[in-house]
Motif scaffolding. Structure first.
Motif, PDB file in Angstrom:
ATOM      1  N   ASP A  57       5.570  10.020   3.935  1.00  0.00           N
ATOM      2  CA  ASP A  57       4.783  10.288   2.728  1.00  0.00           C
ATOM      3  C   ASP A  57       4.078   9.033   2.240  1.00  0.00           C
ATOM      4  N   SER A  58       4.746   7.890   2.286  1.00  0.00           N
ATOM      5  CA  SER A  58       4.121   6.653   1.828  1.00  0.00           C
ATOM      6  C   SER A  58       2.974   6.250   2.751  1.00  0.00           C
ATOM      7  N   LYS A  59       3.119   6.479   4.047  1.00  0.00           N
ATOM      8  CA  LYS A  59       2.030   6.194   4.982  1.00  0.00           C
ATOM      9  C   LYS A  59       0.851   7.130   4.736  1.00  0.00           C
ATOM     10  N   LYS A  60       1.157   8.387   4.421  1.00  0.00           N
ATOM     11  CA  LYS A  60       0.100   9.357   4.140  1.00  0.00           C
ATOM     12  C   LYS A  60      -0.674   8.955   2.893  1.00  0.00           C
ATOM     13  N   GLU A  61       0.025   8.492   1.863  1.00  0.00           N
ATOM     14  CA  GLU A  61      -0.616   8.036   0.636  1.00  0.00           C
ATOM     15  C   GLU A  61      -1.480   6.813   0.880  1.00  0.00           C
ATOM     16  N   ASP A  62      -0.998   5.876   1.705  1.00  0.00           N
ATOM     17  CA  ASP A  62      -1.764   4.670   2.023  1.00  0.00           C
ATOM     18  C   ASP A  62      -3.055   5.005   2.760  1.00  0.00           C
ATOM     19  N   GLU A  63      -3.008   5.989   3.663  1.00  0.00           N
ATOM     20  CA  GLU A  63      -4.180   6.371   4.444  1.00  0.00           C
ATOM     21  C   GLU A  63      -5.211   7.123   3.614  1.00  0.00           C
ATOM     22  N   SER A  64      -4.769   7.793   2.548  1.00  0.00           N
ATOM     23  CA  SER A  64      -5.718   8.588   1.758  1.00  0.00           C
ATOM     24  C   SER A  64      -6.496   7.736   0.763  1.00  0.00           C
ATOM     25  N   ILE A  65      -6.151   6.475   0.623  1.00  0.00           N
ATOM     26  CA  ILE A  65      -6.841   5.609  -0.327  1.00  0.00           C
ATOM     27  C   ILE A  65      -8.140   5.135   0.211  1.00  0.00           C
TER      28      ILE A  65
END
Length: 108
Positions: free
Chosen positions: A100-108
């Motif tokens: 989830d944290s990687k997904k959030e980082d990529e969506s920025i």
């Protein structure tokens, strides 16, 4: 996986009133519609991947798309199970938090 995720999401909202998508935790038709349209988009992307495979004579583009979305759906299913009170092993919780944290980082 998409159908199981959709059904478990409805159960979380309708029965358990623990949906993180609404302030009340309950079922909201506009949020449900958003989910349905996201699922439709997933199937469109799979179909596009299939057409690309046919065009180039490959067999891995659609498979890659399917695997990526299946992993995403599986994470959501496990999260829904946790919201229902199903005990989730700690190692699985940590893995989901990392993804989830990687997904959030990529969506920025």
């Amino acid at each position: 996986f998409s159908c199981v995720d959709f059904v478990t999401g409805i159960i979380v909202a309708l029965v358990f009133k623990k949906s993180p998508k609404t302030a009340s935790g309950g079922l909201k038709s506009s949020k449900m519609a958003e989910g349905v349209f996201r699922k439709i988009m997933i199937f469109i992307l799979v179909a596009v991947g299939h057409r690309i495979d046919l065009m180039f004579g490959t067999e891995y583009i659609m498979s890659g798309i399917c695997i990526a979305f299946m992993v995403n759906e599986l994470i959501s299913i496990v999260e829904n199970a946790g919201l229902m009170g199903v005990p989730i092993p700690e190692v699985l919780k940590k893995a989901i938090d990392i993804l989830d944290s990687k997904k959030e980082d990529e969506s920025i």
